[in-house]
Design an enzyme around this catalytic site. Structure first.
Site, short mmCIF file in Angstrom:
data_model
loop_
_atom_site.label_atom_id
_atom_site.label_comp_id
_atom_site.label_asym_id
_atom_site.label_seq_id
_atom_site.Cartn_x
_atom_site.Cartn_y
_atom_site.Cartn_z
N ASP A 1 0.85 -1.19 0.00
CA ASP A 1 0.00 0.00 0.00
C ASP A 1 0.88 1.24 0.00
O ASP A 1 2.06 1.18 0.35
CB ASP A 1 -0.87 0.02 1.28
CG ASP A 1 -0.01 -0.11 2.53
OD1 ASP A 1 0.27 -1.26 2.92
OD2 ASP A 1 0.42 0.91 3.09
N ASP B 1 1.39 4.43 2.15
CA ASP B 1 1.01 4.85 3.50
C ASP B 1 0.23 6.17 3.43
O ASP B 1 0.06 6.76 2.36
CB ASP B 1 2.27 4.94 4.37
CG ASP B 1 1.95 4.90 5.84
OD1 ASP B 1 1.18 4.02 6.27
OD2 ASP B 1 2.46 5.77 6.58
N1 LIG Z 1 1.25 1.25 5.73
C1 LIG Z 1 1.74 0.37 6.60
N2 LIG Z 1 2.14 0.78 7.83
C2 LIG Z 1 2.67 -0.10 8.71
N3 LIG Z 1 2.80 -1.40 8.46
C3 LIG Z 1 2.41 -1.84 7.26
N4 LIG Z 1 2.43 -3.08 6.73
C4 LIG Z 1 1.93 -3.00 5.49
N5 LIG Z 1 1.57 -1.73 5.20
C5 LIG Z 1 1.87 -0.99 6.29
#
Ligand SMILES: Nc1ncnc2[nH]cnc12
Ligand SMILES: CSC[C@H]1O[C@H](OP(=O)(O)O)[C@H](O)[C@@H]1O
Length: 296
Positions: free
Chosen positions: A214, A216
């Site tokens: 993803d 963040d």
């Molecule tokens: N955006 C994210 N923040 C923290 N841990 C994760 N693991 C996978 N995506 C994450």
């Protein structure tokens, strides 16, 4: 006493989110290994891929029941060490803090910023103090060969990236995410620390193959991170992860030359012999087996 490691590769795999069901190994055997550091996340599965031995542990336990803050990182590393692994490759889901590191890509993490707050971060402590170097927390040799294997498996691989380890379990706020970008972090997760620092104390070369699941929260056009989306991307990439390990097994040279990390404790212990607590020393029989150990 086991003075030196085997000259054959034995790769410990720590499987993260989306990989709790394990990896396919030939002649697989499940074993429960106890540790003086408490219960590991579960039993290990040991077996082979081609000519190379692999031992797998699911970081979050069967069915992903253990949250990042409660993983017993010390026990997991200690147990892998007791199994005789020579090196550790962590497979982790990561969020991206950079436009160019898109979901589906792999990142060979080479640096960490540790923002975790409530985890046991060392095998050493009162009664036996040690300070290992952590300037370069990742083994460049293992990282390069794992990255090449991921590329051969068809993945888009970024050869380097700085991982921000957050405590969680909640994902970051947008302000935090923007701050981590300003600090120079490239990817984010909740488990890479203290895992990497403990591997170094145990003289185990460590690398992390991060799978971007993803963007963040820094990216305003994205909704917040959703765990269902993370798992969807992980499952879509499970084949690449499996193929990567097969390619890794095929690409490793037949014999493992020693690594400087195999001797990370050489000048690290500072407590005078007469001031050492025998109980603390005893539980390091695997971690520091080269210095104090008794196992074969
Ligand atoms: N955006 C994210 N923040 C923290 N841990 C994760 N693991 C996978 N995506 C994450
Ligand atoms: C399932 S989303 C958050 C979760 O995923 C990552 O786990 P792992 O590193 O074990 O793959 C992240 O660090 C969080 O623990």
């Amino acid at each position: 006493m086991r003075a030196e490691k085997s000259s054959f590769w034995h790769i410990g795999i720590i499987g993260g989110s989306g990989l709790t069901a394990g990896i396919e190994l030939e002649e697989a055997q499940e074993i429960s290994v106890s540790s003086p550091f408490g219960a590991a996340s579960g039993p290990v599965t040991t077996g082979r891929l081609g000519g190379v031995r692999f031992t797998f542990i699911a970081r979050h336990g069967a069915g992903h029941a253990i949250p990042p803050s409660s993983v017993n990182y010390r026990a997991n590393i200690d147990v892998l060490n007791r199994c005789g692994v020579t090196d550790v490759l962590a497979l982790s889901a990561i969020g991206s803090l950079r436009e160019e590191m898109a979901p589906g890509h792999m990142v060979m993490v080479d640096q960490f910023i540790d923002r975790t707050t409530s985890r046991e971060g060392s095998f050493f402590g009162t009664g036996l103090v040690a300070h290992v170097s952590l300037a370069d927390p990742v083994c460049p040799r293992l990282s390069a060969v794992a990255g090449a294997a991921a590329e051969a498996a068809g993945a888009k691989v970024h050869p380097a990236g700085c991982y921000l380890a957050m405590e969680g379990p909640q994902f970051s706020t947008r302000a935090e995410s923007r701050m981590y970008r300003a600090w120079g972090a490239d990817v984010i997760g909740m488990t890479g620390m203290p895992e990497a620092r403990l591997a170094r104390e145990a003289e185990l070369p460590y690398a992390m193959l991060g799978m971007v699941t993803d963007y963040d929260a820094w990216r305003e056009e994205e909704a917040g991170v959703e765990v269902s989306h993370v798992l969807e991307v992980m499952h879509a990439n499970a084949r690449v992860a499996r193929d990567t390990l097969r390619k890794l097994a095929a690409n490793l040279p037949p014999e493992r030359a020693p690594s400087p990390i195999d001797r990370a404790l050489d000048h690290a212990v500072i407590t005078a012999p007469g001031a050492r607590d025998p109980g603390v020393v005893a539980r390091l029989d695997a971690v520091a087996c080269r210095l104090f150990g008794t196992r074969d």
